[in-house]
Motif scaffolding. Structure first.
Motif, PDB file in Angstrom:
ATOM      1  N   ARG A  18     -54.293 -59.759  48.524  1.00 25.73           N
ATOM      2  CA  ARG A  18     -53.060 -59.782  49.407  1.00 25.73           C
ATOM      3  C   ARG A  18     -52.843 -60.816  49.679  1.00 25.73           C
ATOM      4  N   SER A  21     -50.145 -62.861  47.528  1.00 27.42           N
ATOM      5  CA  SER A  21     -49.051 -62.217  47.012  1.00 27.42           C
ATOM      6  C   SER A  21     -47.986 -63.228  47.520  1.00 27.42           C
ATOM      7  N   GLN A 149     -53.886 -52.292  45.775  1.00 21.69           N
ATOM      8  CA  GLN A 149     -52.823 -52.941  46.202  1.00 21.69           C
ATOM      9  C   GLN A 149     -51.918 -52.105  46.913  1.00 21.69           C
ATOM     10  N   THR A 153     -47.524 -56.520  45.203  1.00 21.59           N
ATOM     11  CA  THR A 153     -48.819 -57.585  45.566  1.00 21.59           C
ATOM     12  C   THR A 153     -48.406 -56.838  43.162  1.00 21.59           C
ATOM     13  N   PHE A 214     -42.557 -59.965  51.408  1.00 22.55           N
ATOM     14  CA  PHE A 214     -43.665 -59.143  51.005  1.00 22.55           C
ATOM     15  C   PHE A 214     -44.372 -58.683  52.611  1.00 22.55           C
ATOM     16  N   SER A 218     -44.643 -55.917  53.206  1.00 21.28           N
ATOM     17  CA  SER A 218     -46.222 -55.151  52.790  1.00 21.28           C
ATOM     18  C   SER A 218     -47.791 -55.709  53.660  1.00 21.28           C
TER      19      SER A 218
END
Lengths: 315, 349
Positions: A18, A21, A149, A153, A214, A218
């Motif tokens: 994680r 990424s 994920q 990712t 991201f 995310s």
């Protein structure tokens, strides 16, 4: 829990992937710029801009994937700004980069405050959800770490071979690499060096911005100030560590993300909490410096890095 | 498009370049002000009034410009040698740490000795922290921008640890701050009203000293020679590495002084927010000053006025204060172009 046991947990590996990424996007983006001969220190600001733009797009009712696209577009625009200054006008890449970072990050904060004037607690969006790849996600340990994920990712991991292939197996990649090594030879082939460099910086900056996105779309679900927190600078160090190779960049990024995930967990282990948390937080920055020291001797900078190209001028 | 060097650069054109850049930056930022729905001219007038409209505003603007003079000088001298020290923020905190360590009771001297002592240790601390990046740059070709930037984060975390841990002032009602500088070490106020302190004198002396150093000494000549063409300088018998290291020490020392001045002059004690990015704004100061030590003085006053004025402006009309940071960033980019246009001409064909 023992310190060593941490490394054996699935949670540790999942966290590593994680954390890695955004670093992958940013490092690859910087790598493409530098391979073309342009140091892009706008990275920190471009990532902030991407984080804000992508998040804001979704917050205003947009869809997640178009949000990523929007972040990339905005990042590319700042890349274009950077390349007009450094590629076409031949201005100092260092100072331009710092200027772009100052401009882009303060503009992100300005726009955020402008659109959300009285948000005291950062408002949230619904971020990317994890998507377990059927079959593969059932594998022990790596199944959960690698294949459970968020789609962003997977995109980051996919970018590594794609960038590698583009750089080493296509004529465009060859031209980009040549522009960073021997621009005169590129010109001799009838290829426009300035266009190649501009293209590389725009694409690289778009990737950096996706790396920023991201983080807000995310990893977290909100945008707040100082969010990028030096990740851009770490990516610049990682490029040196990777000696400008996409594969090694992935390796270096994983190493860093692993350490980051490790320190978060180590803090909770009895005994390790004697060390104040600030020292754990220092680790990534110190390690980035150490990594640069280790690799510096072997580092083979792209020869034309930092050198502006002017058509018809003798070198 | 072809870029050609101009045969001669007129002094007028060179002097006007930063002013043109500021003007361009103001025009560009007016787009944002207009977007915020505020009247542009009136907003800028409010900014001007907030920075210079009253006696209080003027002293506040001058007070805010003191750390910017130091960090601006730090960037100006380093950039002259093409040593891109972006770590002024961290070096500032190092100076502040040294002032706090020695100035909170460890050593007690009479005021006349205590203040020069704190200034010296602060400058030393700021300079010494640059040892690592500069040696990496000179002997291993590691880019100093990245190392100095990364060190900023490390130093800030160090400050955070010290003021939350061993250096935390027990009298501060739980706020993370260090103990106060002892009375002997506090920089005296220059006026009975306001916060303007002795740091201004130190900053002005520093600016003149750097100017003398650059213009009249061998060191200054070497710095300029290395910055202009390191290979040629080496060929002429200048020890390039030694010059870069020396420049870095001076640059770090100047940034360290900003920390001393903020801790011993303005605040009286160390907190984590003594600098809202003075180190980074210093780069903008240096660029607007075209790296000239004396021009750093008006440049820092101008940017300080922007910050002080933007605070006042955003209170009056609903524009986020970040407009000041945007203006600073845009002026860095504008000054790059305008200075280039004094030296080169662009020919379209």
């Amino acid at each position: 829990m023992d310190l060593l046991e941490i490394i054996l947990t699935t949670g540790f590996w999942a966290a590593t992937i994680r954390i890695v990424s955004p670093l992958i996007f940013a490092t690859l983006g910087e790598l493409i710029c530098e391979r073309a001969g342009v140091l892009n220190l706008g990275i920190e600001g471009i990532m902030t801009m991407g984080a804000m733009a992508g998040w804001m797009w979704v917050y205003q009712g947009g869809d997640l994937w178009t949000g990523v696209l929007f972040a990339a577009l905005v990042g590319g625009t700042f890349g274009l700004l950077h390349s007009i200054f450094t590629v076409y006008l031949g201005l100092s890449q260092h100072v331009t980069g710092i200027g772009v970072t100052m401009f882009a990050s303060s503009l992100s904060y300005f726009i955020y405050r402008m659109l959300l004037p009285d948000a005291t607690t950062p408002p949230k969006i619904i971020p990317f959800k994890t998507y377990a790849i059927p079959g593969l996600s059932d594998l022990p340990i790596i199944g959960e770490a690698l294949f459970t994920q968020t789609p962003l990712t997977y995109l980051a991991l996919l970018c590594v071979p794609v960038v590698w292939y583009m750089m080493y197996r296509t004529p465009v990649g060859l031209a980009v690499r040549m522009a960073g090594e021997n621009p005169v030879a590129v010109e001799a082939q009838g290829i426009d060096v300035l266009a190649i460099r501009t293209g590389a910086v725009v694409v690289g900056s778009a990737l950096m911005a996706v790396g920023g996105a991201f983080i807000t779309m995310s990893a977290f679900d909100a945008f707040f100030f100082g969010m990028i927190n030096g990740r851009g600078w770490i990516a610049v160090a990682l490029v040196v560590f990777a000696s400008w190779r996409p594969g090694k960049a992935l390796l270096g990024a994983i190493l860093f993300a692993g350490l980051e995930a490790f320190q978060v967990r180590a803090q909770q282990v009895a005994g390790a909490s004697i060390i104040p948390y600030q020292f754990y937080l220092m680790l990534p920055y110190i390690l980035s410096i150490v990594a640069m020291i280790i690799m510096a001797r072997r580092a083979r900078y792209p020869k034309a890095l930092l050198v502006p190209y002017r058509r018809g001028e003798r070198v | 498009m072809q870029i050609e060097p101009r045969a001669n650069v007129s002094i007028l054109r060179a002097g006007l370049a930063p002013i043109a850049a500021i003007f361009a930056a103001l025009v560009l930022c007016s787009v944002l002000i207009a977007w915020a729905g505020a009247p542009v001219i009136e907003s800028y007038f409010l900014l001007f009034k907030g920075a210079l409209g009253s006696r209080f505003a003027i002293t506040e603007t001058i007070t805010r410009s003191i750390p910017l003079m130091f960090t601006g000088l730090a960037a100006a001298i380093a950039f002259r040698a093409k040593f891109y020290n972006i770590g002024a923020e961290g070096q500032l905190y190092c100076g502040a740490l040294a002032a706090t360590y020695f100035g909170t009771g460890l050593i007690v001297l009479p005021t006349l000795l205590m203040i020069p002592f704190l200034i010296t240790v602060g400058a030393l601390a700021g300079g010494l922290i640059l040892i690592v990046p500069v040696l990496l740059k000179t002997y291993m070709k590691v880019d100093e921008v990245v190392t100095t930037l990364l060190l900023n984060f490390v130093i800030l975390l160090m400050v955070s640890y010290l003021i939350e841990g061993p250096w935390k002032d027990p009298m501060a009602m739980g706020w993370p701050q260090a103990a106060s500088i002892i009375d002997e070490g506090v920089l005296p106020l220059l006026m009975s009203k306001g916060r303007l302190h002795f740091g201004l004198i130190v900053a002005l002396v520093a600016a003149v000293s750097v100017w003398v150093l650059m213009k009249f000494t061998v060191w200054g000549y070497e710095i300029k020679a290395v910055g202009h063409n390191a290979t040629a300088a080496e060929f002429a018998g200048i020890n390039v590495n030694k010059t870069v290291i020396r420049t870095a020490m001076i640059s770090g020392g100047l940034a360290g002084l900003a920390g001393v001045s903020e801790v011993a002059g303005l605040k009286g004690y160390l907190t984590l927010d003594i600098s809202p990015g003075f180190g980074y704004t210093g780069i903008a100061v240096a660029m607007l000053a075209q790296l000239h030590p004396l021009a750093v003085i008006p440049a820092s006053l101008f940017l300080s006025a922007v910050y002080v004025g933007a605070d006042a402006m955003s209170r009056a009309v609903a524009i986020p204060t970040y407009i000041a940071d945007v203006l600073v960033g845009v002026s860095v980019l504008c000054v790059l172009v305008s200075v280039m246009l004094t030296r080169y001409r662009i020919r379209w064909r």
